[in-house]
Design a protein around this motif. Structure first.
Motif, PDB file in Angstrom:
ATOM      1  N   SER A   2     -16.322  13.090 -95.190  1.00  0.00           N
ATOM      2  CA  SER A   2     -17.472  12.790 -94.349  1.00  0.00           C
ATOM      3  C   SER A   2     -18.766  13.263 -94.997  1.00  0.00           C
ATOM      4  O   SER A   2     -18.821  14.303 -95.653  1.00  0.00           O
ATOM      5  N   SER A   3     -19.852  12.471 -94.799  1.00  0.00           N
ATOM      6  CA  SER A   3     -21.156  12.849 -95.345  1.00  0.00           C
ATOM      7  C   SER A   3     -21.984  13.656 -94.347  1.00  0.00           C
ATOM      8  O   SER A   3     -23.114  14.034 -94.641  1.00  0.00           O
ATOM      9  N   SER A   4     -21.437  13.893 -93.168  1.00  0.00           N
ATOM     10  CA  SER A   4     -22.174  14.644 -92.154  1.00  0.00           C
ATOM     11  C   SER A   4     -22.400  16.074 -92.612  1.00  0.00           C
ATOM     12  O   SER A   4     -21.610  16.655 -93.362  1.00  0.00           O
ATOM     13  N   THR A   5     -23.503  16.645 -92.139  1.00  0.00           N
ATOM     14  CA  THR A   5     -23.722  18.075 -92.311  1.00  0.00           C
ATOM     15  C   THR A   5     -22.951  18.787 -91.198  1.00  0.00           C
ATOM     16  O   THR A   5     -22.971  18.359 -90.044  1.00  0.00           O
ATOM     17  N   ILE A   6     -22.253  19.827 -91.561  1.00  0.00           N
ATOM     18  CA  ILE A   6     -21.391  20.519 -90.596  1.00  0.00           C
ATOM     19  C   ILE A   6     -21.887  21.943 -90.364  1.00  0.00           C
ATOM     20  O   ILE A   6     -22.561  22.539 -91.212  1.00  0.00           O
ATOM     21  N   TYR A   7     -21.565  22.477 -89.200  1.00  0.00           N
ATOM     22  CA  TYR A   7     -21.915  23.866 -88.891  1.00  0.00           C
ATOM     23  C   TYR A   7     -20.781  24.494 -88.089  1.00  0.00           C
ATOM     24  O   TYR A   7     -19.986  23.790 -87.432  1.00  0.00           O
ATOM     25  N   ALA A   8     -20.694  25.810 -88.123  1.00  0.00           N
ATOM     26  CA  ALA A   8     -19.673  26.518 -87.347  1.00  0.00           C
ATOM     27  C   ALA A   8     -19.974  28.006 -87.361  1.00  0.00           C
ATOM     28  O   ALA A   8     -20.643  28.524 -88.271  1.00  0.00           O
ATOM     29  N   LEU A   9     -19.474  28.670 -86.359  1.00  0.00           N
ATOM     30  CA  LEU A   9     -19.490  30.126 -86.328  1.00  0.00           C
ATOM     31  C   LEU A   9     -18.388  30.622 -87.250  1.00  0.00           C
ATOM     32  O   LEU A   9     -17.223  30.256 -87.086  1.00  0.00           O
ATOM     33  N   SER A  10     -18.735  31.456 -88.231  1.00  0.00           N
ATOM     34  CA  SER A  10     -17.748  31.925 -89.200  1.00  0.00           C
ATOM     35  C   SER A  10     -17.197  33.304 -88.855  1.00  0.00           C
ATOM     36  O   SER A  10     -16.294  33.796 -89.540  1.00  0.00           O
ATOM     37  N   THR A  11     -17.731  33.932 -87.833  1.00  0.00           N
ATOM     38  CA  THR A  11     -17.210  35.208 -87.361  1.00  0.00           C
ATOM     39  C   THR A  11     -16.614  34.995 -85.970  1.00  0.00           C
ATOM     40  O   THR A  11     -16.749  33.936 -85.379  1.00  0.00           O
ATOM     41  N   VAL A  12     -15.984  36.030 -85.450  1.00  0.00           N
ATOM     42  CA  VAL A  12     -15.306  35.908 -84.158  1.00  0.00           C
ATOM     43  C   VAL A  12     -16.324  35.758 -83.039  1.00  0.00           C
ATOM     44  O   VAL A  12     -17.325  36.478 -82.983  1.00  0.00           O
ATOM     45  N   TYR A  13     -16.047  34.825 -82.146  1.00  0.00           N
ATOM     46  CA  TYR A  13     -16.939  34.598 -81.013  1.00  0.00           C
ATOM     47  C   TYR A  13     -16.790  35.742 -80.012  1.00  0.00           C
ATOM     48  O   TYR A  13     -15.691  36.117 -79.628  1.00  0.00           O
ATOM     49  N   GLY A  14     -17.920  36.313 -79.610  1.00  0.00           N
ATOM     50  CA  GLY A  14     -17.888  37.410 -78.647  1.00  0.00           C
ATOM     51  C   GLY A  14     -18.995  38.402 -78.934  1.00  0.00           C
ATOM     52  O   GLY A  14     -19.908  38.140 -79.717  1.00  0.00           O
ATOM     53  N   LYS A  15     -18.922  39.546 -78.308  1.00  0.00           N
ATOM     54  CA  LYS A  15     -19.955  40.565 -78.448  1.00  0.00           C
ATOM     55  C   LYS A  15     -19.794  41.318 -79.757  1.00  0.00           C
ATOM     56  O   LYS A  15     -18.766  41.922 -80.024  1.00  0.00           O
ATOM     57  N   SER A  16     -20.846  41.294 -80.586  1.00  0.00           N
ATOM     58  CA  SER A  16     -20.827  42.018 -81.858  1.00  0.00           C
ATOM     59  C   SER A  16     -22.258  42.276 -82.312  1.00  0.00           C
ATOM     60  O   SER A  16     -23.196  41.621 -81.846  1.00  0.00           O
ATOM     61  N   GLY A  17     -22.420  43.207 -83.240  1.00  0.00           N
ATOM     62  CA  GLY A  17     -23.760  43.519 -83.735  1.00  0.00           C
ATOM     63  C   GLY A  17     -24.365  42.369 -84.506  1.00  0.00           C
ATOM     64  O   GLY A  17     -25.538  42.038 -84.335  1.00  0.00           O
ATOM     65  N   VAL A  18     -23.546  41.754 -85.363  1.00  0.00           N
ATOM     66  CA  VAL A  18     -24.018  40.651 -86.205  1.00  0.00           C
ATOM     67  C   VAL A  18     -22.963  39.554 -86.217  1.00  0.00           C
ATOM     68  O   VAL A  18     -21.762  39.830 -86.270  1.00  0.00           O
ATOM     69  N   ALA A  19     -23.410  38.315 -86.176  1.00  0.00           N
ATOM     70  CA  ALA A  19     -22.521  37.157 -86.322  1.00  0.00           C
ATOM     71  C   ALA A  19     -23.105  36.243 -87.391  1.00  0.00           C
ATOM     72  O   ALA A  19     -24.300  36.296 -87.692  1.00  0.00           O
ATOM     73  N   VAL A  20     -22.239  35.414 -87.981  1.00  0.00           N
ATOM     74  CA  VAL A  20     -22.677  34.507 -89.053  1.00  0.00           C
ATOM     75  C   VAL A  20     -22.375  33.075 -88.654  1.00  0.00           C
ATOM     76  O   VAL A  20     -21.234  32.734 -88.331  1.00  0.00           O
ATOM     77  N   ILE A  21     -23.412  32.239 -88.674  1.00  0.00           N
ATOM     78  CA  ILE A  21     -23.266  30.799 -88.466  1.00  0.00           C
ATOM     79  C   ILE A  21     -23.529  30.122 -89.795  1.00  0.00           C
ATOM     80  O   ILE A  21     -24.548  30.375 -90.452  1.00  0.00           O
ATOM     81  N   ARG A  22     -22.628  29.270 -90.189  1.00  0.00           N
ATOM     82  CA  ARG A  22     -22.708  28.626 -91.504  1.00  0.00           C
ATOM     83  C   ARG A  22     -22.979  27.135 -91.328  1.00  0.00           C
ATOM     84  O   ARG A  22     -22.390  26.473 -90.475  1.00  0.00           O
ATOM     85  N   ILE A  23     -23.889  26.601 -92.177  1.00  0.00           N
ATOM     86  CA  ILE A  23     -24.251  25.184 -92.153  1.00  0.00           C
ATOM     87  C   ILE A  23     -24.086  24.643 -93.575  1.00  0.00           C
ATOM     88  O   ILE A  23     -24.522  25.285 -94.539  1.00  0.00           O
TER      89      ILE A  23
END
Length: 444
Positions: A2-23
Motif C-alpha cells: 500500500s502507498s498509504s501513509t500509516i500511523y500507530a501507537l508503538s508503546t502500550v496504550y494506557g497511563k504512562s509518562g511518555v508514549a511514542v506514536i509512529r508515522i
C-alpha cells in the motif's frame, strides 16, 4: 504494498509518562507541517524538536511533545518516518490518533505493517523480522540474547550462503539445458556434486542439532516425580520461591499436573508438579498418576524425588524408558540422623522445607540446560517454518543426481533453492508474509 501513509501507537496504550506514536510514508512532512510549529523547509533529520501538537484544522492544542524526523531511506521502514514522543495519558493519545485520522491518504497501520514495509524496502529479511518479533516477546535473558543474534543476521548469513551455493549449481545446470548435445565436463560435474554434498551435509547437521529451538521459545520442561509425600510440592515452592502449589501431609493431595513458568538462570523453564506415583484404587488419583507418567515422557529433565527419612527407596519404574536427564534427589535430610546411610552416587541431598541444597539442585539444572545450548551454534532454528523449509530443501537434494535427465536434475536444485528462499523471503509467498507479519503488534 500500500502507498498509504500509516500511523500507530508503538508503546502500550494506557497511563504512562511518555508514549511514542509512529508515522511512516509520503505524507509525513505534510503531517508535521500541519500539526506542529516545525518549519519543514529547514527540518533536520534525527533532530529532536520540542513543539506543540495541534489539530490540523482548528489548531487546538493537544499536547507538547518531542518530534523526531527520519528521512527515507535512512529509517526503520525505508520511508519517511516521524516519531511523536508525547505524554502517555489515554486522553492525549486518543486526541492525537484522532487528529492523524483526519489527513487524506493517512490511515491506522495494520499489525506488523511497519516491519512488513521494512522487509519490502530491503531493510531486513524475514529471519531478522522474526528475530525482532522474538525480541519483543522475550521474557528471559537467553531469549533476548538469541533474538538479538537473529536480528543481527546470523540466520540470514547462513541460509543465504547455502542458497547462493545452490544457485551457482542451478546456473551451471540451466546452461547445459540449452546445449543438450554437450556433456558436462568432468571437473565441473565433480564441483557440482561436491557443492550439493556439502550443503546437504550442513543442512542435515543444522536440523539434527537444533532440537533446543522449541525449548528456547516455550521453555525447558522439568518434571518433579516421585511417590506420595516425597515433598514434590514443597520442592516446587522452594524452586519458584513462593507458595505456588498446596503442601499437605495427606497422601494424594496433588491430583493433577501443575505447570509453573520460571526464569532459571536466564533460560525459560516450565516446572511441573505431578501426582505421587503409587498403587491406588481411587479413580481420580489413578488418572492423575497417568497424567504424571505422560508428563514424564514429554520432559527434558526429571527430578526423581524420594523421602530420605524412610528406609525404603523408590524404584522409579516410570523412568525406565525415559531418555532425558534424571536428577535423583533425596529430600527431608533434616529428618535423617547421622547413622542413616543415604550417601548415594550422584544423588543430590536437600531439605525442601528448610531450603537446604536447593541452590545445588538449581545450579545442576542450569548447567544441564546450558550444555544443551552449547551443543548448538548461535544459529538456532527458531521457527517451525524454517525447519519445514529446510527439510523440503534436503528432500530435493537427496534425490538429486547427474545420472537422471538434466531437466529433472535442474528441477531438484530449483526446488531446493525455492525452499530456502521461503525462509529469508527471496521467494515471495503472500500467504507466508501475511502469517508472519500478522502476528506482530500494532505499531511494529
Amino acid at each position: 504494498m500500500s502507498s498509504s501513509t500509516i500511523y500507530a501507537l508503538s508503546t502500550v496504550y494506557g497511563k504512562s509518562g511518555v508514549a511514542v506514536i509512529r508515522i511512516s510514508g509520503e505524507e509525513v512532512l505534510n503531517v508535521i507541517s500541519q500539526m506542529t510549529n516545525i518549519n519543514i523547509a529547514t527540518i533536520k533529520q534525527r533532530h529532536a524538536y520540542f513543539t506543540d501538537i495541534k489539530k490540523k484544522n482548528t489548531q487546538e492544542l493537544l499536547d507538547k511533545a518531542l518530534v523526531i524526523y527520519f528521512k527515507a531511506p535512512y529509517s526503520f521502514t525505508g520511508e519517511d518516518i516521524a516519531e511523536i514522543q508525547c505524554h502517555g495519558s489515554k486522553a492525549v493519545l486518543s486526541s492525537i490518533l484522532d487528529a492523524l485520522s483526519e489527513f487524506d491518504n493517512v490511515r491506522l497501520a495494520e499489525p506488523g505493517e511497519f516491519s512488513k514495509r521494512s522487509f519490502y524496502n530491503q531493510k531486513m529479511d524475514l529471519t531478522e523480522a522474526e528475530g525482532l518479533a522474538d525480541l519483543i516477546d522475550a521474557e528471559t535473558s537467553m531469549q533476548q540474547k538469541y533474538a538479538l543474534q537473529q536480528m543481527e543476521g546470523n540466520l540470514r548469513y547462513l541460509y543465504t550462503s547455502w542458497r547462493e551455493d545452490l544457485v551457482k549449481v542451478l546456473t551451471y545446470l540451466e546452461a547445459f539445458i540449452d546445449f543438450p548435445e554437450e556433456d558436462i565436463p568432468e571437473n565441473l560435474s565433480e564441483d557440482i556434486l561436491n557443492t550439493v554434498f556439502k550443503v546437504k551435509k550442513e543442512i542435515a547437521k543444522h536440523l539434527q542439532k537444533n532440537n533446543v529451538n522449541e525449548r528456547l521459545r516455550n521453555g525447558f520442561r522439568i518434571v518433579i516425580a516421585g511417590e506420595t509425600n516425597a515433598g514434590k510440592s514443597s520442592l516446587i515452592n522452594a524452586l519458584v520461591k513462593r507458595n505456588a502449589v498446596i503442601v499437605s501431609d495427606i497422601a494424594g493431595t496433588t491430583r493433577d499436573a501443575i505447570d509453573i513458568n520460571l526464569d532459571m538462570g536466564g533460560y525459560p523453564v516450565i516446572i511441573t508438579d505431578t501426582a505421587g506415583i503409587r498403587e491406588t484404587e481411587n479413580p481420580i488419583e489413578k488418572q492423575g498418576i497417568e497424567i504424571a507418567k505422560e508428563k514424564i515422557s514429554e520432559a527434558d529433565i526429571v527430578i526423581a524425588l524420594y523421602d530420605a527419612s524412610t528406609n525404603k527407596n523408590s524404584e522409579f519404574k516410570a523412568l525406565k524408558d525415559f531418555h532425558g536427564k534424571v536428577f535423583y534427589v533425596a529430600n527431608k535430610i533434616d529428618k535423617v540422623s547421622l547413622k542413616n546411610n543415604i550417601e548415594k552416587k550422584n544423588h543430590i541431598k536437600i531439605s525442601a522445607k528448610y531450603n537446604q541444597g536447593i541452590d545445588i539442585l538449581t545450579t545442576a539444572i542450569i548447567e544441564t540446560i546450558k550444555d544443551n545450548f552449547s551443543l548448538s551454534s548461535n544459529c538456532l532454528i527458531t521457527r517451525m517454518r524454517y525447519r519445514e523449509a529446510l527439510e523440503e530443501c534436503l528432500e530435493n537434494l537427496e534425490i538429486f543426481n547427474l545420472d537422471k535427465e538434466i531437466e529433472l536434475a535442474t528441477e531438484d536444485i530449483r526446488l531446493a533453492c525455492r525452499a530456502i528462499g521461503k525462509i529469508t523471503g527471496c521467494v515471495e509467498v503472500s500467504e507466508i508474509l501475511n502469517n508472519i507479519f500478522g502476528s506482530f503488534c500494532i505499531g511494529k
